[in-house]
Design an enzyme around this catalytic site. Structure first.
Site, mmCIF file in Angstrom:
data_model
loop_
_atom_site.group_PDB
_atom_site.id
_atom_site.type_symbol
_atom_site.label_atom_id
_atom_site.label_comp_id
_atom_site.label_asym_id
_atom_site.label_seq_id
_atom_site.Cartn_x
_atom_site.Cartn_y
_atom_site.Cartn_z
ATOM 1 N N GLU A 203 27.203 1.799 -5.327
ATOM 2 C CA GLU A 203 28.515 2.335 -4.961
ATOM 3 C C GLU A 203 28.780 3.702 -5.583
ATOM 4 O O GLU A 203 29.562 4.491 -5.046
ATOM 5 C CB GLU A 203 29.619 1.363 -5.401
ATOM 6 C CG GLU A 203 29.594 0.011 -4.710
ATOM 7 C CD GLU A 203 29.970 0.091 -3.244
ATOM 8 O OE1 GLU A 203 30.962 0.763 -2.913
ATOM 9 O OE2 GLU A 203 29.249 -0.513 -2.416
ATOM 10 N N GLU A 212 35.475 8.616 -4.661
ATOM 11 C CA GLU A 212 34.833 8.716 -3.354
ATOM 12 C C GLU A 212 34.570 10.179 -3.001
ATOM 13 O O GLU A 212 35.431 11.049 -3.186
ATOM 14 C CB GLU A 212 35.743 8.068 -2.305
ATOM 15 C CG GLU A 212 35.162 8.023 -0.918
ATOM 16 C CD GLU A 212 36.064 7.293 0.051
ATOM 17 O OE1 GLU A 212 35.775 7.313 1.262
ATOM 18 O OE2 GLU A 212 37.065 6.695 -0.405
ATOM 19 N N ASN A 250 44.903 -3.091 -2.286
ATOM 20 C CA ASN A 250 43.967 -3.457 -3.351
ATOM 21 C C ASN A 250 44.425 -2.902 -4.703
ATOM 22 O O ASN A 250 44.308 -3.587 -5.732
ATOM 23 C CB ASN A 250 42.558 -2.943 -3.034
ATOM 24 C CG ASN A 250 41.834 -3.843 -2.058
ATOM 25 O OD1 ASN A 250 42.008 -5.059 -2.062
ATOM 26 N ND2 ASN A 250 41.007 -3.246 -1.203
#
Length: 350
Positions: A203, A212, A250
């Site tokens: 990831e 990200e 989340n």
């Protein structure tokens, strides 16, 4: 006086009351480290068992030297030059052990108490015991966190990691989820740690990226159908941390579970290493994601590494969605299990 001391010493040794290192007798090869049923051995590994040295022909675990074809007899041992053999007392359930105590477990392996304990089982209570290499000290320096991955192994896994992702941040975060990598036997614990870190590796590009990289995605992670909306802003809930936590819902759920204001301050995940690791462990331990179980349950339930991929990225990678990405995760997992000296198990892909 010497006549009195000799019988007394013999009695103490027989009763297991005196732990000492006894030099091996001259005239035979020195004994290698005693064989342990719980240890993993690769081809070429040397052990001693029942007065003989043995050499592993290939990978093995829980196969007794002398009774399994994997072990080649290297002859008798017990003599000179190669270091001492251990004569520590057998572990006794319920007996109090101060920190530093060394015992011989029922499988012949030795353990050192890294925390005082009232006779907890060394194989089960990793917080209290570390493996001990007979005559040579602990396999790794005792880690107060009880994590099955030492800091040296962590650094070996992530040689190019961003300094933000600290080992201490991870071990601090583990206190919020005490079942992580501490459920089941030693094999299961190491497999779970390797599986978590392998997915984290994928990831984050080897623990390099904190956020990200595709900034064009940032505005997409705001689900305004939620009653609380996106108080930090439309583009505030992009992926962050070791498992790239994303979406306002989340951040809200993780913040509520961890007692942190992540909905209003999602930047905490990229500013505090322990918070970042906690969000990754929160997902790993509590969320099914697009799968049918948590990644933690997949590993402790022996469902295999592939099931953890399904819990993280589901059909985006599994069932032929992106086999290259799946294989990247599997490769990291196999490398990490090798570093930890444990078999990767089955069901590696999804």
């Amino acid at each position: 006086m010497q006549r009195l001391l000799a019988p007394l010493l013999a009695l103490l040794l027989a009763a297991g009351a005196l732990a000492m290192v006894v030099p091996a007798a001259a005239g035979a090869a020195a004994c290698a480290t005693p064989w342990s049923a719980s240890a993993v051995y690769n081809g070429g590994a040397a052990v001693s068992h029942n007065g003989h040295n043995w050499s592993a022909k290939w990978w093995t675990q829980n196969e007794t030297p002398g009774g399994a074809a994997v072990w080649a007899d290297q002859g008798t041992c017990g003599g000179g030059g190669g270091g001492p053999t251990c004569n520590y007392p057998d572990w006794v359930a319920g007996r109090n052990y101060p920190a530093g105590s060394i015992v011989r477990y029922t499988d012949g392996a030795h353990y050192i108490a890294v925390h005082e304990n009232p006779g907890y089982d060394p194989v089960i209570s990793h917080w209290y015991w570390d493996p001990y290499t007979c005559g040579g000290g602990p396999t790794d320096p005792p880690d107060p966190s009880g994590f099955v991955v030492s800091e040296a192994q962590f650094n070996q896994m992530f040689p190019s990691r961003n300094s933000f992702y600290t080992y201490s941040g991870l071990t601090t975060a583990m206190s919020a989820f005490p079942a992580f990598a501490k459920t089941g036997g030693d094999t299961i614990r190491k497999q779970e740690a390797a599986a978590f870190l392998a997915n984290v590796n994928h990831e984050t590009g080897g623990l390099v990226h904190i956020v990200e990289q595709n900034t064009a995605n940032y505005p997409h992670y705001c689900d305004r159908s939620q009653s609380y909306g996106c108080p930090a802003g439309q583009a505030a809930y992009y992926g962050r941390g070791p498992i790239q936590l994303s979406w306002n819902f989340n951040y809200k759920a993780a913040g509520d579970a961890l007692g942190l204001p992540l909905l209003t301050n999602p930047w905490l995940v990229q500013q505090d290493a322990a918070v970042a690791w906690k969000t990754a462990l929160w997902y790993w331990m509590t969320q099914n994601g697009p799968g049918t179980m948590t990644a933690h349950n997949a590993m402790v339930g022996s469902r295999g590494f592939g099931e953890t991929i399904r819990s993280i990225n589901g059909s985006l990678e599994c069932n032929g969605g992106n086999p290259g990405q799946v294989q990247s995760r599997v490769n990291a997992y196999q490398r990490f299990t090798q570093i930890l000296g444990v078999s990767p198990g089955g069901n590696l892909t999804c």
